[in-house]
Motif scaffolding. Structure first.
Motif: not given
Length: 554
Positions: A100-108, A244-245, A302-307
């Motif tokens: 799940x932690x990688x999703x934020x980086x992938x979103x960015x 920033x992720x 969204x990624x900056x806020x953990x979405x």
């Protein structure tokens, strides 16, 4: 001023005061529409957050942050963005593979890719996707969304990564086989209540949010009646601090394919939704390149806020339009409504049973399937029906983006086959009743109609070169509509094949747009003499007759 200049393009991608020109007249309806969409979006944001393998909180964050940014920067006045079922479908295997932690980086990363696509003017690319492929894609997504709700009703325990298949159908089968039968009466009861409310509410009044009513009833009953139902769990009463992720450079190679898949899906779904919204509303046309820029910014935010990644959501957009939304204000209000819910109602939201969210998404999935549309496609043409079925099957069995790609390939193959059949070649003899000539029997005219390209070139070569017992062949090109390099090369081969057999070739009526291609590929160079090129048929026939007459002379 050059409207295609880079400066003009850059300006067209930025928000302007003109985006809110109608707000002075439409703001009461926009406010009402925004509140309505916010209420409808709440259970969907929670549900898609959980069903994607993440948390309900991340779904809400995405709906708030991405919904606001896409409304301001996007290319549609009425589009509502946030987490969607299609994106949840893609995220499940990514969460299973990378955590799940990688999703934020992938979103960015995906957001940056979508933003770049808009800057590079790729917004019109979605128009190349055939309608049957889009509908097959939608049917497959609906099936996966339905299957992904099975964990919510079979057991209270969350499945661990790797415990079940990443394929939705296989995983659903495994979960049903392992179902906790003491849990099912409670979960299925919750689902039934939500389904009944969602089906009955519109019949009572169109403005009643059936999903929210159903969730409220189930949550209240769950608080009164002892039960084993799993709930959403604690939700923070504020948005997290943006940051920033952290992206591990060593893992970027493994994350890029996932980011590319998300970016492609975000672009396709957002552009399709914006196009449908434009046809439903009189608020003006959408700007496809700006839409991509806005969706890219939305996912980055969204990624900056953990979405999680966001896309345009056709269901929420439709609610917005039907509720009277005409400007971006409605989408902005929808985001603020969700923010207020987080600030003042986080505690009640945390007690919502997951089975209730599953019921919402069960109905959402079923409503995505339009039987009339399916029948229309299946009864249209065999090629379109095959493309529809193949796309739907591969979407459920393998991968969404692969399904779209294969669906387009299937559609392209059939389209090329049909187009190649439109290539006409007819062989005529010179027959001038008013002025017959004794040498006409030695002259043949080959007329080309329609397109001549790689798919039809071999057939054309075989048909034309069978021609025999003539001294001169006139190739009529005036009705040749489309020709590619392969088609031009075949024409040069035809000319050379005739000339090797001692048959003189004359070419008549080459269109201006084909001259350079024929020159570069060698069609004109294959002629015996540069004067064997004519603008009209009478001149070509006259030359052919003189050539036959000279050939008969000792």
């Amino acid at each position: 001023m050059n409207t295609t200049s880079p400066l003009h393009h850059a300006r067209s991608l930025l928000p302007t005061i003109g985006d809110y020109r109608q707000t002075r007249r439409s703001w009461p309806k926009d406010l009402l529409a925004g509140v309505t969409v916010g209420i409808v979006a709440l259970p969907l944001a929670l549900g898609f957050g959980v069903s994607s393998g993440l948390t309900a909180e991340q779904g809400l964050i995405t709906a708030i942050v991405a919904g606001f940014l896409a409304a301001v920067f996007g290319g549609s006045h009425v589009q509502v963005s946030g987490p969607t079922g299609a994106m949840a479908v893609v995220l499940v295997p990514i969460v299973a593979a990378h955590g799940a932690g990688a999703v934020v980086a992938v979103t960015l990363i995906a957001g940056i890719i979508v933003l770049a696509a808009g800057v590079l003017r790729l917004g019109r690319a979605v128009s190349f996707i055939p309608w049957p492929v889009i509908e097959g894609f939608t049917l497959g997504i609906a099936a996966i969304i339905f299957l992904q709700q099975v964990p919510f009703v079979t057991t209270a325990a969350s499945s661990r990564p790797g415990e079940h298949s990443t394929n939705a159908f296989v995983a659903a089968t495994q979960l049903i086989a392992e179902a906790d039968w003491s849990y099912l009466p409670y979960s299925l009861g919750a689902v039934a209540i939500v389904v009944v409310c969602m089906v009955a509410a519109p019949k009572i009044h169109a403005s009643i949010p059936g999903s929210l009513v159903g969730i409220a009833i189930v949550t209240i009953l769950a608080a009164i009646v002892p039960n084993p139902l799993a709930t959403i769990g604690a939700i923070p009463q504020s948005l997290p601090t943006p940051s920033v992720p952290v992206i591990d450079l060593a893992s970027i190679g493994s994350l890029l394919p996932a980011a590319g898949t998300i970016a492609a899906l975000a672009a396709i779904e957002s552009l399709l939704s914006a196009r449908v919204a434009s046809s439903m509303s009189d608020s003006g046309a959408y700007h496809p390149d700006r839409e991509l820029v806005g969706q890219g910014i939305a996912s980055i935010g969204s990624s900056l806020f953990g979405g999680m990644p966001a896309t345009g959501a056709i269901a929420r957009t439709s609610v917005n339009i039907r509720s009277g939304g005409r400007t971006r204000l409605a989408s902005i209000v929808h985001a603020f409504v969700l923010l207020v819910i987080v600030l003042i109602a986080a505690a009640p939201v945390s007690r919502i049973p997951l089975a209730a969210l599953g019921g919402v998404l069960f109905v959402t999935a079923v409503r995505m399937i339009h039987l009339a549309t399916m029948r229309a496609i299946l009864r249209s043409t065999r090629s379109d029906a095959i493309g529809f079925v193949v796309t739907a099957f591969i979407t459920v069995s393998f991968d969404l983006i692969v399904a779209v790609g294969i669906g387009m390939v299937v559609a392209a193959i059939f389209a090329l086959r049909n187009l190649s059949r439109a290539t006409g070649v007819s062989i005529e003899r010179v027959a001038d009743e008013e002025d017959p000539h004794p040498d006409d029997a030695s002259i043949a005219i080959v007329r080309f109609d329609g397109p001549l390209f790689f798919a039809s070139s071999d057939r054309v070569f075989d048909e034309v070169t069978r021609l025999d017992d003539v001294a001169v062949v006139v190739l009529r090109m005036s009705q040749l509509e489309l020709v590619d390099a392969t088609g031009a090369r075949i024409l040069s081969d035809v000319v050379r094949a005739f000339e090797r057999r001692g048959i003189t070739v004359l070419i008549k009526g080459v269109k201006d747009g084909h001259v350079e291609l024929f020159r570069h590929v060698g069609v004109l160079g294959a002629l015996r003499h540069h004067k064997h090129l004519f603008d009209d048929l009478p001149s070509a026939i006259a030359h052919a007759r003189s050539h036959v007459e000279r050939a008969r002379q000792p």
